[in-house]
Scaffold this active site. Structure first.
Site, PDB file in Angstrom:
ATOM      1  N   GLU A 250      -4.370  -0.007   6.885  1.00 14.30           N
ATOM      2  CA  GLU A 250      -3.662  -1.394   7.162  1.00 14.30           C
ATOM      3  C   GLU A 250      -4.842  -1.424   6.735  1.00 14.30           C
ATOM      4  O   GLU A 250      -6.106  -1.158   8.045  1.00 14.30           O
ATOM      5  CB  GLU A 250      -3.032  -1.404   8.764  1.00 14.30           C
ATOM      6  CG  GLU A 250      -2.517  -2.581   9.089  1.00 14.30           C
ATOM      7  CD  GLU A 250      -2.730  -3.183  10.131  1.00 14.30           C
ATOM      8  OE1 GLU A 250      -4.188  -3.668   9.773  1.00 14.30           O
ATOM      9  OE2 GLU A 250      -2.918  -2.396  11.516  1.00 14.30           O
ATOM     10  N   CYS A 289      -6.106  -7.498  14.142  1.00 13.77           N
ATOM     11  CA  CYS A 289      -5.608  -7.421  12.704  1.00 13.77           C
ATOM     12  C   CYS A 289      -5.084  -8.608  12.015  1.00 13.77           C
ATOM     13  O   CYS A 289      -5.066  -8.660  11.284  1.00 13.77           O
ATOM     14  CB  CYS A 289      -5.543  -6.051  12.514  1.00 13.77           C
ATOM     15  SG  CYS A 289      -3.627  -5.477  13.438  1.00 13.77           S
TER      16      CYS A 289
END
Length: 514
Positions: A250, A289
């Site tokens: 990720e 993120c």
């Protein structure tokens, strides 16, 4: 010479160094793990892998409950240690410890419920065919710097892998090495007290130890949360193994937000959207993120001024590491060189790894493939770009890299642009948020935290939510296998009380029709 402690670490002369982001002060951290010790820990995990996978999911839920209780018991100590290494603040970190505990319990419940195993039994056409998702085996986990608990040593990846019946080998993060070591001790003790096999969990420290984990033949998958450069390096290394393994990385990109024309025409909606945008892109000093890094707004809407006004009340803080702080300053300069113009900024602290929250604008024409404006700048900075009409908005969205999340600030459910905008964004993002902001990823059955490459290396996967277990399994079919040789989950008497599909008909946990 090296010796091994309770956390599975090697004690050598080499150590990692802990830094206080507020001052830059250095403190000696845990010992770096020797490569031969990594090999021993990987072998131990492989030795116990079958036993762990064979335990009923409800038993693994008990292990995770023990881990959650240990985290809650040690909340103050863990949060204080994390604050010394991350400067994220005690309130935030206490909450994150609680979040990590809740995640562990959630994945335990998912394991016990059993639908992730996807049991299917067909006995028609003279063939007895039984299919199930089987645990892969030892999983290497590389946690994130920005969430020391929720995505750290005992975060989503570790808890979901354990729930799926996989041993876990974690590399401690160099941004918070002392916390990593302390969490490793906590998890190890909790699992052992709950009766988990010795190989269920281990922690290692150091760059070379991390590479050794990826290379270890016993490791069957890698989970990573972090930068695009780091994630792709692991993907490439895992691909070069004699037997390649999947890397669920990720990595994140620029998460776009769109202010629709109807929303911009309403002054109250515009002010609310500007405040929400600022709160989201500066949350945790922009080190999420899912941070919305780009706001696309109608030309002449005044969105940039509204965002600048909201930014004025923002408190500056510190970034996690000296390298992140340096990269942030370089990133700001690169964005300006690519055509961005500063609109507003908040003065940074004079010491430590400080960051100045900043708003930039750029002309739509500057958003071209390959531009630095289309790349993530990790930290509290965002860009406002104005579009002339919806045709240009479509063209701008097509130029962006796919992302973990995308947001829309609308005029409500009757907004005429929602019916085309939401489907368009859904093709390029893992999660679409309307009249909200993407920071804050809830751990639920329906969550998707992943997106098309390069947001993640495996676009079908999620690192948060019930489907996170799917990363660590593979389907296997058993044909005409005698009952004595079948996995417990596939036996006719259904000892684990799993939901199943029998000859195409779905049953519930107790085996009754549903």
């Amino acid at each position: 010479m090296s010796t091994t402690g309770a956390t599975g670490m090697s004690t050598t002369e080499a150590t990692e160094v802990s830094r206080d982001p507020r001052t830059g002060a250095r403190t000696e951290g845990p010992a770096v793990t020797a490569v031969d010790e990594v090999a021993r820990l990987a072998a131990r995990a492989a030795r116990d892998a079958e036993s762990i996978a064979a335990r009923p999911p409800a038993v693994r839920a008990d292990w995770l409950e023990a881990v959650a209780a240990a985290l809650e018991r040690d909340t103050e100590e863990l949060a204080a240690l994390a604050d010394a290494e991350t400067a994220l603040g005690m309130d935030r970190l206490r909450g994150e410890v609680g979040r990590a505990a809740a995640q562990a319990r959630f994945y335990g419940r998912v394991a016990a419920e059993g639908s992730w195993l996807d049991v299917r039994i067909d006995r028609s056409d003279g063939v007895d065919l039984r299919r199930i998702n089987r645990s892969l085996g030892p999983v290497a986990v590389f946690g994130a710097s920005n969430f020391p608990f929720a995505f750290g040593v005992v975060g989503h990846d570790t808890s979901s892998a354990l729930a799926a019946g996989c041993p876990v080998l974690v590399k401690g993060h160099p941004a918070h090495p002392r916390l990593s070591a302390r969490l490793g001790a906590t998890v190890t003790a909790a699992l052992r007290a709950a009766g988990a096999p010795e190989g269920a969990f281990a922690l290692v420290h150091g760059f070379e130890a991390g590479l050794a984990l990826v290379d270890a033949p016993e490791v069957t998958a890698v989970a990573f949360t972090g930068s695009q450069a780091g994630g792709m390096a692991l993907v490439e290394r895992a691909a070069r193994r004699p037997v390649p393994v999947p890397v669920f990385a990720e990595m994140g990109t620029v998460n776009p937000a769109v202010l629709t024309p109807a929303a911009a025409a309403d002054d109250e909606v515009l002010r609310t959207a500007a405040s929400g945008f600022v709160a989201s892109f500066t949350l945790g000093q922009g080190q999420f993120c899912t941070k919305p890094g780009l706001l696309l707004a109608p030309r002449g809407s005044g969105a940039a001024d509204a965002v600048a006004g909201a930014l004025a009340g923002t408190e500056p803080g510190w970034l996690l590491t000296e390298n992140i702080a340096s990269a942030y300053r370089t990133g700001l300069a690169d964005l300006e060189a690519a055509g961005a113009r500063p609109v507003a900024s908040v003065a940074a602290h004079p010491e430590g790894f400080a960051a100045a929250p900043t708003l930039l604008t750029a002309p739509a024409e500057a958003l071209v493939p390959g531009s630095r404006l289309l790349e993530e700048c990790f930290g509290p900075v965002a860009l406002v770009v104005e579009y002339d009409d919806t045709e240009q908005l479509r063209a701008l969205l097509a130029r962006l890299q796919p992302s973990l999340a995308a947001a829309v600030a609308s005029a409500g459910e009757t907004d005429p642009d929602l019916p085309w905008l939401v489907p368009l964004l859904s093709r390029r993002a893992g999660r679409v948020v309307v009249d909200g902001w993407p920071t804050g990823v809830v751990t639920t059955w329906a969550q998707q935290h992943g997106g098309p490459w390069p947001a993640t290396s495996r676009p079908e996967a999620t690192s948060v939510g019930a489907a996170a277990l799917d990363r660590f399994t593979r389907p296997v079919a058993f044909q005409n296998v005698p009952p004595s040789a079948l996995p417990d989950a596939l036996r006719d008497d259904n000892p684990w009380r799993l939901p199943r599909r029998i000859d195409g008909v779905r049953e519930t946990n107790g085996g009754g029709a549903g």
